[in-house]
Scaffold this motif. Structure first.
Motif, mmCIF file in Angstrom:
data_model
loop_
_atom_site.group_PDB
_atom_site.id
_atom_site.type_symbol
_atom_site.label_atom_id
_atom_site.label_comp_id
_atom_site.label_asym_id
_atom_site.label_seq_id
_atom_site.Cartn_x
_atom_site.Cartn_y
_atom_site.Cartn_z
ATOM 1 N N THR A 89 0.817 -1.254 -0.123
ATOM 2 C CA THR A 89 0.057 0.037 -0.363
ATOM 3 C C THR A 89 0.913 1.196 -0.098
ATOM 4 O O THR A 89 1.922 1.485 0.598
ATOM 5 C CB THR A 89 -0.810 0.161 1.283
ATOM 6 O OG1 THR A 89 -1.839 1.125 1.308
ATOM 7 C CG2 THR A 89 -0.342 -0.159 2.596
ATOM 8 N N SER A 90 0.617 2.272 -0.684
ATOM 9 C CA SER A 90 1.289 3.251 -1.031
ATOM 10 C C SER A 90 0.429 4.687 -1.319
ATOM 11 O O SER A 90 -0.072 4.538 -2.572
ATOM 12 C CB SER A 90 2.470 3.129 -2.184
ATOM 13 O OG SER A 90 3.298 4.225 -2.159
ATOM 14 N N ALA A 91 0.298 5.520 -0.791
ATOM 15 C CA ALA A 91 -0.831 6.443 -0.881
ATOM 16 C C ALA A 91 -0.562 7.818 -0.079
ATOM 17 O O ALA A 91 0.040 7.638 0.850
ATOM 18 C CB ALA A 91 -2.023 6.095 -0.646
ATOM 19 N N SER A 92 -0.891 8.937 -0.604
ATOM 20 C CA SER A 92 -0.899 10.053 -0.013
ATOM 21 C C SER A 92 -2.260 10.071 1.259
ATOM 22 O O SER A 92 -3.048 9.545 0.986
ATOM 23 C CB SER A 92 -1.011 11.384 -0.698
ATOM 24 O OG SER A 92 0.265 11.278 -1.742
ATOM 25 N N GLN A 93 -2.239 11.173 2.183
ATOM 26 C CA GLN A 93 -3.404 11.124 3.065
ATOM 27 C C GLN A 93 -4.516 11.623 2.241
ATOM 28 O O GLN A 93 -4.539 12.352 1.196
ATOM 29 C CB GLN A 93 -3.132 12.246 3.936
ATOM 30 C CG GLN A 93 -4.126 12.281 5.183
ATOM 31 C CD GLN A 93 -3.855 13.453 6.106
ATOM 32 O OE1 GLN A 93 -2.723 13.606 6.265
ATOM 33 N NE2 GLN A 93 -4.713 14.072 6.618
#
Length: 362
Positions: free
Chosen positions: A160-164
């Motif tokens: 998982t890799s994401a911005s707020q």
């Protein structure tokens, strides 16, 4: 009035200048990708999984904060139903051995029934991987699936890799499956798709051969009817009592043998009599009755055996069609015994015991 308004225009200009440099403050988030995935059998029921991880810097949209979450979870699937998908797996806390991680990345938790996987992130309290953008590192680990833990010999890396707020998010399962994962990391949110080898092909069980005990009783024969070992010919074909109910049979686990060939032989040591290699039955007063044996297969002459064997063993492929239940199959052979005598052969009861062995073709 002119002197009062002019400063207000200057102030307004200052606001306009401040707004003109706002794009330079756009947020950056770090996205982790994995590549060069593989899993291989390294022997001793151990499977080694390898992948590279790399962080790249990406810019997000306005109003999105950077680095909300960015981590990986290594999970080991256990079989629960038909087909490979997250719906048909139970995530087992199967031990992972010899885990090696890039600098700055640590294991944040050990697997358990509640969290069946290893989470990889930075040592700090957050869930971020603290790779510097553009850097990479290799992750390796070993799993040992066994009958006890019921694990499929594979691994899954959930990334998982994401911005707020979820902008520019990437998430999914990267499957490590023997014979399929050979460098290209295939991502799927549900499962690997395609035809996946059954566990009995990837981890074939031991053959577990079981051989029936056959007792071959020969009809009485006049010694004068037997050819001498020095005489050319095939010998005297003995009549075996109740032969149809005295086949030699071997049963075995189907999955364990279907990719291999085997030879049927005996541990008894023959002797050379004339030009022949023969076994010997022992009788009274040191009498010997010599013989050879042909085992005729119930599924065709290609699977017949001649004993004692001459030259290289005759390997055959054990048949898969004669299912006797519990995942086992069976092959049977009917005996033909040819008799010979020499000067030592006398009247009386003669007996011998043959000890059969099964040898796989390496």
């Amino acid at each position: 009035m002119m002197k009062i308004r002019f400063p207000s225009l200057v102030f307004l200009g200052a606001l306009l200048l401040g707004h003109s440099i706002q794009p330079a403050l756009a947020d950056t988030y770090y996205r982790t990708d994995i590549s060069n995935c593989s899993i291989s059998d390294i022997g001793n029921n151990q499977w080694k999984a390898v992948f590279d991880m790399q962080v790249t810097a990406r810019t997000s949209g306005a109003g999105v904060q950077p680095n909300a979450h960015n981590y990986l979870v290594i999970k080991i699937p256990a079989i629960s139903g038909v087909g490979l998908s997250t719906a048909n797996f139970v995530w087992n806390p199967v031990p992972i051995k010899d885990l090696t991680l890039p600098s700055g990345v640590v294991e944040r938790n050990a697997p358990s029934s509640g969290t069946p996987g290893i989470t990889l992130a930075q040592p700090a309290t957050g869930t971020l991987l603290n790779f510097a953008p553009g850097t990479s590192g290799r992750v390796t680990f070993i799993i040992t699936p066994t009958a006890a833990n019921n694990a499929y010999p594979a691994a899954v890396v959930y990334l998982t890799s994401a911005s707020q707020g979820g902008a520019n998010a990437t998430a999914g399962n990267y499957w490590f499956i023997p014979t399929q994962t050979t460098g290209t990391c295939k991502v799927s949110s549900d499962g690997p798709g395609g035809v996946v080898p059954p566990i009995t092909e990837i981890m074939p069980p031991e053959p577990e051969f079981k051989m029936s005990t056959a007792k071959w009783v020969l009809d009485t024969t006049d010694v004068g009817d037997l050819p001498d070992v020095t005489v050319a010919g095939t010998g005297y074909l003995a009549t075996i009592q109740n032969i149809n109910n005295n086949s030699l049979c071997v049963n075995y686990v189907l999955a364990g043998v279907k990719k291999y060939t085997y030879a049927l032989n005996v541990s008894n040591t023959p002797s050379t009599q004339g030009t022949r290699s023969l076994f010997a039955m022992q009788g009274p007063d040191s009498s010997q009755l010599f013989y050879n044996l042909k085992l005729k297969s119930s599924v065709g002459s290609a699977n017949d055996f001649k004993l004692p064997a001459s030259g290289a063993p005759n390997y055959i492929s054990l048949q898969q069609g004669n299912d006797i239940g519990n995942g086992r199959s069976q092959m049977c052979w009917t005996p033909e015994i040819n008799l010979f005598k020499n000067a030592s052969t006398k009247e009386g009861m003669h007996t011998d015991t043959l000890n059969f062995i099964i040898t796989p073709n390496a």
